[in-house]
Design a protein around this motif. Sequence first.
Motif, PDB file in Angstrom:
ATOM      1  N   ASP A 193       0.830  -1.204   0.000  1.00 38.93           N
ATOM      2  CA  ASP A 193       0.000   0.000   0.000  1.00 38.93           C
ATOM      3  C   ASP A 193       0.868   1.258   0.000  1.00 38.93           C
ATOM      4  OD1 ASP A 193      -2.123  -1.725   0.080  1.00 38.93           O
ATOM      5  OD2 ASP A 193      -2.681  -1.298   2.158  1.00 38.93           O
ATOM      6  N   THR A 194       1.917   1.242   0.794  1.00 38.51           N
ATOM      7  CA  THR A 194       2.825   2.391   0.846  1.00 38.51           C
ATOM      8  C   THR A 194       3.499   2.617  -0.494  1.00 38.51           C
ATOM      9  OG1 THR A 194       3.240   2.031   3.214  1.00 38.51           O
ATOM     10  CG2 THR A 194       4.846   3.356   2.004  1.00 38.51           C
ATOM     11  N   ILE A 195       3.971   1.538  -1.114  1.00 35.70           N
ATOM     12  CA  ILE A 195       4.633   1.648  -2.413  1.00 35.70           C
ATOM     13  C   ILE A 195       3.665   2.153  -3.480  1.00 35.70           C
ATOM     14  CG2 ILE A 195       5.678   0.294  -4.276  1.00 35.70           C
ATOM     15  CD1 ILE A 195       7.060  -1.395  -2.151  1.00 35.70           C
ATOM     16  N   ALA A 196       2.434   1.654  -3.457  1.00 36.44           N
ATOM     17  CA  ALA A 196       1.438   2.104  -4.437  1.00 36.44           C
ATOM     18  C   ALA A 196       1.170   3.601  -4.285  1.00 36.44           C
ATOM     19  CB  ALA A 196       0.156   1.308  -4.265  1.00 36.44           C
ATOM     20  N   TRP A 197       1.158   4.098  -3.049  1.00 44.78           N
ATOM     21  CA  TRP A 197       0.902   5.521  -2.798  1.00 44.78           C
ATOM     22  C   TRP A 197       2.073   6.381  -3.276  1.00 44.78           C
ATOM     23  CZ3 TRP A 197       2.699   8.226   2.063  1.00 44.78           C
ATOM     24  CH2 TRP A 197       2.305   9.570   2.072  1.00 44.78           C
ATOM     25  N   LEU A 198       3.304   5.915  -3.042  1.00 42.34           N
ATOM     26  CA  LEU A 198       4.489   6.706  -3.367  1.00 42.34           C
ATOM     27  C   LEU A 198       4.967   6.514  -4.801  1.00 42.34           C
ATOM     28  CD1 LEU A 198       6.557   6.196  -0.081  1.00 42.34           C
ATOM     29  CD2 LEU A 198       5.055   8.109  -0.683  1.00 42.34           C
ATOM     30  N   ASP A 199       4.400   5.546  -5.519  1.00 42.05           N
ATOM     31  CA  ASP A 199       4.869   5.242  -6.863  1.00 42.05           C
ATOM     32  C   ASP A 199       4.756   6.440  -7.802  1.00 42.05           C
ATOM     33  OD1 ASP A 199       5.764   3.234  -8.899  1.00 42.05           O
ATOM     34  OD2 ASP A 199       3.814   3.727  -9.780  1.00 42.05           O
ATOM     35  N   VAL A 200       3.768   7.309  -7.591  1.00 36.76           N
ATOM     36  CA  VAL A 200       3.613   8.482  -8.461  1.00 36.76           C
ATOM     37  C   VAL A 200       4.836   9.388  -8.366  1.00 36.76           C
ATOM     38  CG1 VAL A 200       2.408   9.853  -6.691  1.00 36.76           C
ATOM     39  CG2 VAL A 200       2.032  10.341  -9.110  1.00 36.76           C
ATOM     40  N   LEU A 201       5.476   9.432  -7.205  1.00 41.01           N
ATOM     41  CA  LEU A 201       6.689  10.235  -7.053  1.00 41.01           C
ATOM     42  C   LEU A 201       7.824   9.659  -7.885  1.00 41.01           C
ATOM     43  CD1 LEU A 201       6.596  10.801  -3.183  1.00 41.01           C
ATOM     44  CD2 LEU A 201       5.842  12.392  -4.962  1.00 41.01           C
ATOM     45  N   ALA A 202       7.950   8.332  -7.871  1.00 40.36           N
ATOM     46  CA  ALA A 202       8.991   7.687  -8.669  1.00 40.36           C
ATOM     47  C   ALA A 202       8.765   7.933 -10.156  1.00 40.36           C
ATOM     48  CB  ALA A 202       9.013   6.189  -8.372  1.00 40.36           C
ATOM     49  N   ARG A 203       7.511   7.862 -10.593  1.00 39.19           N
ATOM     50  CA  ARG A 203       7.194   8.075 -12.007  1.00 39.19           C
ATOM     51  C   ARG A 203       7.448   9.508 -12.438  1.00 39.19           C
ATOM     52  NH1 ARG A 203       2.113   7.768 -12.588  1.00 39.19           N
ATOM     53  NH2 ARG A 203       1.325   6.922 -10.625  1.00 39.19           N
ATOM     54  N   HIS A 204       7.322  10.454 -11.522  1.00 35.99           N
ATOM     55  CA  HIS A 204       7.536  11.865 -11.851  1.00 35.99           C
ATOM     56  C   HIS A 204       8.987  12.289 -11.648  1.00 35.99           C
ATOM     57  CE1 HIS A 204       3.020  13.129 -11.315  1.00 35.99           C
ATOM     58  NE2 HIS A 204       3.241  12.352 -12.355  1.00 35.99           N
ATOM     59  N   GLY A 205       9.856  11.376 -11.221  1.00 37.00           N
ATOM     60  CA  GLY A 205      11.256  11.733 -11.023  1.00 37.00           C
ATOM     61  C   GLY A 205      11.513  12.576  -9.795  1.00 37.00           C
ATOM     62  N   VAL A 206      10.659  12.445  -8.794  1.00 36.76           N
ATOM     63  CA  VAL A 206      10.826  13.177  -7.533  1.00 36.76           C
ATOM     64  C   VAL A 206      11.746  12.365  -6.619  1.00 36.76           C
ATOM     65  CG1 VAL A 206       9.643  14.119  -5.507  1.00 36.76           C
ATOM     66  CG2 VAL A 206       8.540  14.201  -7.759  1.00 36.76           C
ATOM     67  N   ARG A 207      12.592  13.055  -5.886  1.00 39.86           N
ATOM     68  CA  ARG A 207      13.446  12.369  -4.914  1.00 39.86           C
ATOM     69  C   ARG A 207      12.821  12.478  -3.534  1.00 39.86           C
ATOM     70  NH1 ARG A 207      19.700  13.806  -3.559  1.00 39.86           N
ATOM     71  NH2 ARG A 207      18.739  15.856  -3.338  1.00 39.86           N
ATOM     72  N   ALA A 208      12.600  11.343  -2.892  1.00 31.10           N
ATOM     73  CA  ALA A 208      11.921  11.311  -1.592  1.00 31.10           C
ATOM     74  C   ALA A 208      12.883  10.898  -0.490  1.00 31.10           C
ATOM     75  CB  ALA A 208      10.735  10.354  -1.639  1.00 31.10           C
ATOM     76  N   HIS A 209      12.610  11.422   0.689  1.00 33.82           N
ATOM     77  CA  HIS A 209      13.372  11.081   1.893  1.00 33.82           C
ATOM     78  C   HIS A 209      12.357  10.636   2.944  1.00 33.82           C
ATOM     79  CE1 HIS A 209      16.787  13.087  -0.014  1.00 33.82           C
ATOM     80  NE2 HIS A 209      15.904  14.008  -0.360  1.00 33.82           N
TER      81      HIS A 209
END
Length: 304
Positions: A193-209
């Motif tokens: 569930d967490t990965i599905a929520w954050l996947d949009v950031l990966a697709r947009h090239g956002v760097r997350a911490h």
Amino acid sequence: MARIGEAQAPAATRDALARGRLRASLVPDLLVEARRIVNTVIAGWHGRRKRGIGENFWQFRPYVEGDSSRIDWRRSARDDHIYVRDREWEAAHTVWLWADPSPSMLYKSTGATVSKESRALVLALAMAELLSRSGERIAWPGLTDPFTARNGAERIAAQLSHAGELPAKPDLSAIRRFCDIVIVSDFLDPVEDTIAWLDVLARHGVRAHLIEVADPAEERFPYAGRTEFTDPETGDKLTAGRAEMLGDDYRLLYIARRQELTDWCKRLGWSFTVNHTDRLASDALVRVHMAMTVDGSSAGRIRA
């Protein structure tokens, strides 16, 4: 057996007004705590730490033919080489900040100094203070648009104080490439569930911490004897006749969840930091600062 921990919340934990009032009462003190923490680590906080447009000196380096940088004749006069003076990159960067407002964050055991919610808000506000002092743009998804201000932490604190019910998981689709986002949560939801929520950031090239806030009792599972566990999200209860019999399996699952998230973040070029509520919040700030100063050009290129 004595109570080990409980949720720090008013009786009507599901009432949006009650949660809003609780948060509003916490934020002023947490802002003061965030600033205190920032003042202890600010000496080690620097800018983008790479060559580019800016006012501050970055480094001397040997001149190469066709170099557009200005030659520093004073430095060059010291030996037989020609040197150019580089300045430090100081262009404003956008960093989004978010602290998990879900009921599970209200937990505080007797071994912790603060609740997970308090620690998460302090970390988010401290990051806002640090970034604002550095001239960066900051924003809170679902609460503010990106802005630049020296009192950025105070502005976000005011918005949080007056906000009603905050979404458990905000929409992150508006965050675009070349931005950073700092997400503070306990990350106790199923990993998929967490990965599905954050996947949009990966697709947009956002760097997350990601900063996982953990209560020591949640990690160590110090329960024994007849124990009643209550799910803060659903209210469901589980009574264990001998809670210690669950300890080994629980700890394996707890660490496996964290390790899976850590590995996923590593593949994306993201950072994953754990901060325990019985330890210093400044530890997490230093680690996230180090992660943010690393070149994030590969962030988001590899998808899970």
